[in-house]
Scaffold this motif. Sequence first.
Motif, PDB file in Angstrom:
ATOM      1  N   ASP A 106       0.845  -1.191   0.000  1.00  0.00           N
ATOM      2  CA  ASP A 106       0.000   0.000   0.000  1.00  0.00           C
ATOM      3  C   ASP A 106       0.884   1.246   0.000  1.00  0.00           C
ATOM      4  OD1 ASP A 106      -2.234  -1.520  -0.014  1.00  0.00           O
ATOM      5  OD2 ASP A 106      -2.837  -1.103   2.049  1.00  0.00           O
ATOM      6  N   ILE A 107       0.511   2.222  -0.797  1.00  0.00           N
ATOM      7  CA  ILE A 107       1.325   3.424  -0.975  1.00  0.00           C
ATOM      8  C   ILE A 107       0.482   4.645  -0.627  1.00  0.00           C
ATOM      9  CG2 ILE A 107       2.750   4.755  -2.590  1.00  0.00           C
ATOM     10  CD1 ILE A 107       2.856   2.203  -4.331  1.00  0.00           C
ATOM     11  N   GLU A 108       1.071   5.564   0.128  1.00  0.00           N
ATOM     12  CA  GLU A 108       0.409   6.839   0.412  1.00  0.00           C
ATOM     13  C   GLU A 108       1.381   7.981   0.173  1.00  0.00           C
ATOM     14  OE1 GLU A 108      -2.298   7.622   3.877  1.00  0.00           O
ATOM     15  OE2 GLU A 108      -0.720   9.078   4.408  1.00  0.00           O
ATOM     16  N   SER A 109       0.891   9.029  -0.486  1.00  0.00           N
ATOM     17  CA  SER A 109       1.713  10.222  -0.682  1.00  0.00           C
ATOM     18  C   SER A 109       0.985  11.436  -0.106  1.00  0.00           C
ATOM     19  CB  SER A 109       1.982  10.467  -2.176  1.00  0.00           C
ATOM     20  OG  SER A 109       0.805  10.896  -2.827  1.00  0.00           O
ATOM     21  N   GLN A 110       1.770  12.349   0.443  1.00  0.00           N
ATOM     22  CA  GLN A 110       1.243  13.624   0.901  1.00  0.00           C
ATOM     23  C   GLN A 110       2.084  14.728   0.267  1.00  0.00           C
ATOM     24  OE1 GLN A 110       0.487  14.144   5.069  1.00  0.00           O
ATOM     25  NE2 GLN A 110      -0.097  11.992   5.393  1.00  0.00           N
ATOM     26  N   VAL A 111       1.420  15.649  -0.402  1.00  0.00           N
ATOM     27  CA  VAL A 111       2.112  16.746  -1.086  1.00  0.00           C
ATOM     28  C   VAL A 111       1.554  18.064  -0.562  1.00  0.00           C
ATOM     29  CG1 VAL A 111       2.688  17.796  -3.297  1.00  0.00           C
ATOM     30  CG2 VAL A 111       2.437  15.317  -3.135  1.00  0.00           C
ATOM     31  N   LYS A 112       2.458  18.987  -0.256  1.00  0.00           N
ATOM     32  CA  LYS A 112       2.059  20.263   0.340  1.00  0.00           C
ATOM     33  C   LYS A 112       2.728  21.408  -0.401  1.00  0.00           C
ATOM     34  CE  LYS A 112       1.862  22.476   4.927  1.00  0.00           C
ATOM     35  NZ  LYS A 112       2.272  22.342   6.350  1.00  0.00           N
ATOM     36  N   CYS A 113       2.004  22.514  -0.537  1.00  0.00           N
ATOM     37  CA  CYS A 113       2.595  23.723  -1.125  1.00  0.00           C
ATOM     38  C   CYS A 113       1.823  24.935  -0.631  1.00  0.00           C
ATOM     39  CB  CYS A 113       2.568  23.666  -2.655  1.00  0.00           C
ATOM     40  SG  CYS A 113       0.984  24.114  -3.384  1.00  0.00           S
ATOM     41  N   LYS A 114       2.352  26.113  -0.890  1.00  0.00           N
ATOM     42  CA  LYS A 114       1.602  27.344  -0.703  1.00  0.00           C
ATOM     43  C   LYS A 114       1.570  28.035  -2.048  1.00  0.00           C
ATOM     44  CE  LYS A 114       0.985  31.457   2.126  1.00  0.00           C
ATOM     45  NZ  LYS A 114       1.436  32.229   3.299  1.00  0.00           N
ATOM     46  N   GLY A 115       0.376  28.100  -2.638  1.00  0.00           N
ATOM     47  CA  GLY A 115       0.294  28.641  -3.973  1.00  0.00           C
ATOM     48  C   GLY A 115      -1.123  28.876  -4.418  1.00  0.00           C
ATOM     49  N   GLU A 116      -1.281  29.120  -5.742  1.00  0.00           N
ATOM     50  CA  GLU A 116      -2.571  29.488  -6.312  1.00  0.00           C
ATOM     51  C   GLU A 116      -3.365  28.288  -6.811  1.00  0.00           C
ATOM     52  OE1 GLU A 116       0.331  30.622  -7.358  1.00  0.00           O
ATOM     53  OE2 GLU A 116       0.420  32.748  -6.793  1.00  0.00           O
ATOM     54  N   THR A 117      -2.771  27.125  -6.876  1.00  0.00           N
ATOM     55  CA  THR A 117      -3.456  25.949  -7.411  1.00  0.00           C
ATOM     56  C   THR A 117      -3.144  24.720  -6.573  1.00  0.00           C
ATOM     57  OG1 THR A 117      -3.866  24.673  -9.435  1.00  0.00           O
ATOM     58  CG2 THR A 117      -1.603  25.336  -9.020  1.00  0.00           C
ATOM     59  N   GLY A 118      -4.008  23.719  -6.648  1.00  0.00           N
ATOM     60  CA  GLY A 118      -3.895  22.551  -5.789  1.00  0.00           C
ATOM     61  C   GLY A 118      -2.825  21.569  -6.223  1.00  0.00           C
ATOM     62  N   VAL A 119      -2.604  20.554  -5.383  1.00  0.00           N
ATOM     63  CA  VAL A 119      -1.526  19.589  -5.627  1.00  0.00           C
ATOM     64  C   VAL A 119      -2.063  18.161  -5.717  1.00  0.00           C
ATOM     65  CG1 VAL A 119       0.395  20.942  -4.712  1.00  0.00           C
ATOM     66  CG2 VAL A 119      -1.081  19.663  -3.126  1.00  0.00           C
ATOM     67  N   GLU A 120      -3.340  18.016  -6.090  1.00  0.00           N
ATOM     68  CA  GLU A 120      -3.893  16.665  -6.226  1.00  0.00           C
ATOM     69  C   GLU A 120      -3.146  15.853  -7.273  1.00  0.00           C
ATOM     70  OE1 GLU A 120      -5.628  19.496  -6.217  1.00  0.00           O
ATOM     71  OE2 GLU A 120      -7.677  19.211  -5.467  1.00  0.00           O
ATOM     72  N   MET A 121      -2.835  16.470  -8.404  1.00  0.00           N
ATOM     73  CA  MET A 121      -2.158  15.737  -9.470  1.00  0.00           C
ATOM     74  C   MET A 121      -0.750  15.337  -9.059  1.00  0.00           C
ATOM     75  SD  MET A 121      -4.522  15.421 -11.560  1.00  0.00           S
ATOM     76  CE  MET A 121      -3.525  14.463 -12.675  1.00  0.00           C
ATOM     77  N   GLU A 122      -0.107  16.188  -8.272  1.00  0.00           N
ATOM     78  CA  GLU A 122       1.227  15.847  -7.782  1.00  0.00           C
ATOM     79  C   GLU A 122       1.175  14.639  -6.845  1.00  0.00           C
ATOM     80  OE1 GLU A 122       1.514  19.698  -9.619  1.00  0.00           O
ATOM     81  OE2 GLU A 122       0.068  18.860  -8.211  1.00  0.00           O
ATOM     82  N   ALA A 123       0.167  14.605  -5.971  1.00  0.00           N
ATOM     83  CA  ALA A 123       0.024  13.476  -5.053  1.00  0.00           C
ATOM     84  C   ALA A 123      -0.274  12.184  -5.814  1.00  0.00           C
ATOM     85  CB  ALA A 123      -1.083  13.765  -4.043  1.00  0.00           C
ATOM     86  N   LEU A 124      -1.149  12.276  -6.813  1.00  0.00           N
ATOM     87  CA  LEU A 124      -1.454  11.104  -7.642  1.00  0.00           C
ATOM     88  C   LEU A 124      -0.225  10.641  -8.420  1.00  0.00           C
ATOM     89  CD1 LEU A 124      -4.963  12.131  -9.021  1.00  0.00           C
ATOM     90  CD2 LEU A 124      -4.491  10.196  -7.509  1.00  0.00           C
TER      91      LEU A 124
END
Length: 524
Positions: free
Chosen positions: A463-481
């Motif tokens: 099982d794999i889990e990723s957490q991606v965080k940033c401060k910006g104008e757009t989300g990071v769902e694609m980065e986490a996927l």
Amino acid sequence: MSTRPITSSSTSSNTSTAAAIPVATAETEGAQPEKLSPQKDTQLPVLSDLFGRFHNYLRISVTERCNLRCQYCMPEEGIDLTDGDKLMTTPEILRIARIFVAQGVDKIRLTGGEPTVRKDIVELIRGLNELRPLGLRKIAITTNGIALRRKLPALREAGLDGLNISLDTRDPRKFELFTRRKGGTHVLQAISEAAKLGFDFVKVNVVVMRGMNEDEVPAFVEMTHDEGIDVRFIEYMPFDGNKWGQKKLVGYRDMLLNLHAIYGDAIERLPLEKNHTAKSYRIRGYRGQFGFITSMTDSFCSACNRVRVMADGNLKVCLFGNTEVSLMDLLRNGASDADIIETIGEKAYYPCLLLSKRLKSSLTHISESGDAHMVDVSGKQPTTRLAIARGRVRMNHETLTQIKQDQIKKGNVLAVAQVAGIMGAKSCSQIIPLCHPISISKVTVSFALQEGTYPEPLSCAVDIESQVKCKGETGVEMEALSAVSIAALTVFDMCKAVSKDMRIEDVRVVEKLGGKSGHWKESD
């Protein structure tokens, strides 16, 4: 789902057919029916969507009532029913059917609730049968079969072509447990009788649930030995209220593996039909066939050609979509057939028609000229954003053991996959064309080893889990996927010398924070 739309020229043949078919309405019975034009500003049929799928298959719910209380479908006390005067009458159902046939629908299925509890079901079938000169080819119903047997001859005579009969167990005691009603033997008798009456098809729908009826799959396959029926095993699907959990899901691959252990090479794969919902097979020498409706493990949305009208007259283009258009309100407010067609196109289909100027201006990644472009996020307020994604790599016990004991020849699988996942998140904008390059502040990739959790032969998983965080104008769902996907691919690549029998599955976003939509979390 496929994202490559079909050009307008590939569907233009449907347009000319639909435009030429006249439609008789309740108000114009006996008068010259009006001729309908499917679309004023496009060459596409009204019933075409963004992906070029032409919806020629109409499912009409003719009642909300049911004479069973199946545990995964309905609470024991039943449901609150819509007032009778707010449900479609028979003339309204037939008028809607005529309108859709005029637009190219050639197959209609009546559903419920349970359609056989409707007193005029035979007359309704007979009325639909009169639409054949307008282009209707197939009339079918979906039924639980409890009250079906005595109505079969009349339904066949009225013009019914085929039946889908729901039956989740052949055991009378289990049947009563599942449905909270008696009558399993009546359903089996109805199936056998229907197979002898010359219907074009008799399909038996079996919802397979772990710990409840997966052991009966071979017995259902044996029903195809002497009778020309089609048994379809349906993966247990989620919806509000049935307390769905993944533990109850039996994937079609697991069912098929178990059947191969029994029948071996006698199992033959059949060609996929156009607009298929089932992967079909047969046992060599058997009269009938069986198949799997893989709603959960292998979506067939890209082949969907269905559109639905509910018992209250609401039109749904997609069963899991939120958009509904009330056709009954139009009927009862005196709308003409042409007005109804225009409303269907405008409110149900127009938002996803090909080459539509309105569509292009509403999609943030499509320009007026139809070109793809990135969204301008410079005017958005920077906020802290977090996305969590998960996925898994299923494998056999030997492969997992070698990962745990660090025996994979290519190196430490989890360490390499962790680095690969982090690099995948950082490289997301280079892989997915319309993703923004963003300044990621944190990426974590973690693993959990699952041993003996799933059915053989792929009983283990990483099982794999990723957490991606940033401060910006757009989300990071694609980065986490991307992090989860690249990490999973790395696990596969490093372990394929041990066994190529691995499966990457269930990659999804489970939680996000920040941005205009705020906090979102996957439902349990």
